[in-house]
Scaffold this motif. Structure first.
Motif, PDB file in Angstrom:
ATOM      1  N   ARG A 107      33.052  80.032  18.763  1.00 41.28           N
ATOM      2  CA  ARG A 107      31.786  79.535  18.207  1.00 41.28           C
ATOM      3  C   ARG A 107      32.049  78.264  17.413  1.00 41.28           C
ATOM      4  O   ARG A 107      33.054  78.161  16.710  1.00 41.28           O
ATOM      5  CB  ARG A 107      31.150  80.593  17.307  1.00 41.28           C
ATOM      6  CG  ARG A 107      29.704  80.277  16.941  1.00 41.28           C
ATOM      7  CD  ARG A 107      29.034  81.398  16.164  1.00 41.28           C
ATOM      8  NE  ARG A 107      29.028  82.641  16.937  1.00 41.28           N
ATOM      9  CZ  ARG A 107      28.867  83.851  16.395  1.00 41.28           C
ATOM     10  NH1 ARG A 107      28.704  83.976  15.091  1.00 41.28           N
ATOM     11  NH2 ARG A 107      28.869  84.929  17.154  1.00 41.28           N
ATOM     12  N   THR A 108      31.130  77.315  17.535  1.00 40.64           N
ATOM     13  CA  THR A 108      31.203  76.095  16.746  1.00 40.64           C
ATOM     14  C   THR A 108      30.194  76.175  15.597  1.00 40.64           C
ATOM     15  O   THR A 108      29.109  76.736  15.773  1.00 40.64           O
ATOM     16  CB  THR A 108      30.938  74.833  17.594  1.00 40.64           C
ATOM     17  OG1 THR A 108      31.130  73.675  16.775  1.00 40.64           O
ATOM     18  CG2 THR A 108      29.543  74.808  18.178  1.00 40.64           C
ATOM     19  N   PRO A 109      30.540  75.596  14.444  1.00 38.72           N
ATOM     20  CA  PRO A 109      29.586  75.554  13.338  1.00 38.72           C
ATOM     21  C   PRO A 109      28.634  74.355  13.440  1.00 38.72           C
ATOM     22  O   PRO A 109      27.711  74.227  12.639  1.00 38.72           O
ATOM     23  CB  PRO A 109      30.495  75.414  12.115  1.00 38.72           C
ATOM     24  CG  PRO A 109      31.665  74.636  12.632  1.00 38.72           C
ATOM     25  CD  PRO A 109      31.866  75.127  14.042  1.00 38.72           C
ATOM     26  N   ILE A 110      28.840  73.499  14.421  1.00 39.09           N
ATOM     27  CA  ILE A 110      28.071  72.253  14.546  1.00 39.09           C
ATOM     28  C   ILE A 110      26.722  72.514  15.214  1.00 39.09           C
ATOM     29  O   ILE A 110      26.647  73.187  16.243  1.00 39.09           O
ATOM     30  CB  ILE A 110      28.869  71.203  15.365  1.00 39.09           C
ATOM     31  CG1 ILE A 110      30.237  70.955  14.741  1.00 39.09           C
ATOM     32  CG2 ILE A 110      28.077  69.909  15.521  1.00 39.09           C
ATOM     33  CD1 ILE A 110      30.221  70.461  13.316  1.00 39.09           C
ATOM     34  N   ASN A 111      25.664  71.952  14.633  1.00 38.00           N
ATOM     35  CA  ASN A 111      24.330  72.046  15.218  1.00 38.00           C
ATOM     36  C   ASN A 111      24.252  71.059  16.381  1.00 38.00           C
ATOM     37  O   ASN A 111      24.423  69.854  16.187  1.00 38.00           O
ATOM     38  CB  ASN A 111      23.270  71.731  14.165  1.00 38.00           C
ATOM     39  CG  ASN A 111      21.866  71.884  14.697  1.00 38.00           C
ATOM     40  OD1 ASN A 111      21.651  72.425  15.776  1.00 38.00           O
ATOM     41  ND2 ASN A 111      20.902  71.407  13.936  1.00 38.00           N
ATOM     42  N   LEU A 112      23.994  71.535  17.575  1.00 37.11           N
ATOM     43  CA  LEU A 112      23.994  70.685  18.759  1.00 37.11           C
ATOM     44  C   LEU A 112      22.633  70.106  19.119  1.00 37.11           C
ATOM     45  O   LEU A 112      22.545  69.209  19.937  1.00 37.11           O
ATOM     46  CB  LEU A 112      24.547  71.456  19.953  1.00 37.11           C
ATOM     47  CG  LEU A 112      25.988  71.909  19.784  1.00 37.11           C
ATOM     48  CD1 LEU A 112      26.432  72.705  20.990  1.00 37.11           C
ATOM     49  CD2 LEU A 112      26.899  70.721  19.560  1.00 37.11           C
ATOM     50  N   LEU A 113      21.583  70.614  18.519  1.00 35.76           N
ATOM     51  CA  LEU A 113      20.259  70.057  18.784  1.00 35.76           C
ATOM     52  C   LEU A 113      20.018  68.875  17.857  1.00 35.76           C
ATOM     53  O   LEU A 113      20.344  68.925  16.674  1.00 35.76           O
ATOM     54  CB  LEU A 113      19.173  71.100  18.585  1.00 35.76           C
ATOM     55  CG  LEU A 113      19.091  72.168  19.658  1.00 35.76           C
ATOM     56  CD1 LEU A 113      17.983  73.155  19.334  1.00 35.76           C
ATOM     57  CD2 LEU A 113      18.874  71.569  21.024  1.00 35.76           C
ATOM     58  N   ASP A 114      19.438  67.813  18.410  1.00 34.14           N
ATOM     59  CA  ASP A 114      19.154  66.604  17.637  1.00 34.14           C
ATOM     60  C   ASP A 114      17.740  66.158  17.989  1.00 34.14           C
ATOM     61  O   ASP A 114      17.521  65.499  19.017  1.00 34.14           O
ATOM     62  CB  ASP A 114      20.178  65.524  17.973  1.00 34.14           C
ATOM     63  CG  ASP A 114      20.011  64.276  17.135  1.00 34.14           C
ATOM     64  OD1 ASP A 114      19.013  64.175  16.374  1.00 34.14           O
ATOM     65  OD2 ASP A 114      20.869  63.390  17.244  1.00 34.14           O
ATOM     66  N   ILE A 115      16.782  66.528  17.152  1.00 32.37           N
ATOM     67  CA  ILE A 115      15.381  66.239  17.466  1.00 32.37           C
ATOM     68  C   ILE A 115      15.041  64.755  17.351  1.00 32.37           C
ATOM     69  O   ILE A 115      13.941  64.349  17.700  1.00 32.37           O
ATOM     70  CB  ILE A 115      14.423  67.088  16.598  1.00 32.37           C
ATOM     71  CG1 ILE A 115      14.606  66.774  15.123  1.00 32.37           C
ATOM     72  CG2 ILE A 115      14.599  68.566  16.878  1.00 32.37           C
ATOM     73  CD1 ILE A 115      13.529  67.364  14.237  1.00 32.37           C
TER      74      ILE A 115
END
Length: 146
Positions: A107-115
Motif C-alpha cells: 500500500r502507498t500512503p500517496i493520494n493518487l487522485l488529483d482533481i
C-alpha cells in the motif's frame, strides 16, 4: 498542441503483512519468498499503459514474469485505497477504495487522485513509475492508514 514529456514518478510502498493481503498466495503461486517478490517488484520502472476502470487507476507494466499471477477468481468487494496490486503481467495502485480482483502486495500512503487535472490522476499515459519500498514507520508518517 504541446509535446508530451513523460514524468518519472517514484511511489513509496509499504509491503508489510498488514497491507499485503495476498502475500501468502503470491509466495505460494510463484515459489518465491515474499522478500524476493518485493525485490523484483521494486527493481523495474513501469510504464503507464492506460488509465481506466476507476478515475486515477493506472495500468502499469510489464512486471517481471517471475511474479506474474492471474486475477482472483472471486474479487474482493472492498480493496483499500492505495493498495498496490498485481494481475498477470501488470501492476497498479487502487486510487480509492473499490471492489477489485487483483492480488494485493502493498500500500502507498500517496493520494493518487488529483482533481486539478482533467484526467483526475497524478499519472498520464507514458509516464514511468518506480516503486520504492518503505518501512511501516515511514508509511504511517506519510499519512498511510493500516
Amino acid at each position: 498542441m504541446a509535446d508530451f514529456k513523460p514524468k518519472q514518478i517514484e511511489l513509496p510502498v509499504y509491503y508489510g503483512e498488514e497491507v499485503a493481503l495476498d502475500h501468502d498466495a503470491l509466495s505460494q503461486h510463484t515459489g518465491l519468498a515474499f522478500s524476493e517478490i518485493i525485490k523484483l517488484h521494486t527493481s523495474e520502472c513501469y510504464r503507464v499503459f492506460a488509465i481506466g476502470f476507476a478515475p486515477g487507476f493506472a495500468f502499469l507494466g510489464n512486471i517481471p514474469t517471475q511474479i506474474a499471477m492471474p486475477r482472483k477468481k472471486n474479487p474482493r468487494t472492498t480493496v483499500p485505497k492505495g493498495s498496490v496490486a498485481i494481475a498477470d503481467r501488470q501492476t497498479a495502485v487502487y486510487p480509492n477504495e473499490s471492489p477489485g480482483g487483483w492480488q494485493i502486495i502493498g500500500r502507498t500512503p500517496i493520494n493518487l487522485l488529483d482533481i486539478t487535472t482533467a484526467s483526475l490522476s497524478k499519472f498520464s499515459m507514458g509516464d514511468q513509475v518506480k516503486f520504492k519500498a518503505i518501512n511501516k514507520q515511514a508509511f504511517l508518517a506519510m499519512g498511510g492508514i493500516l
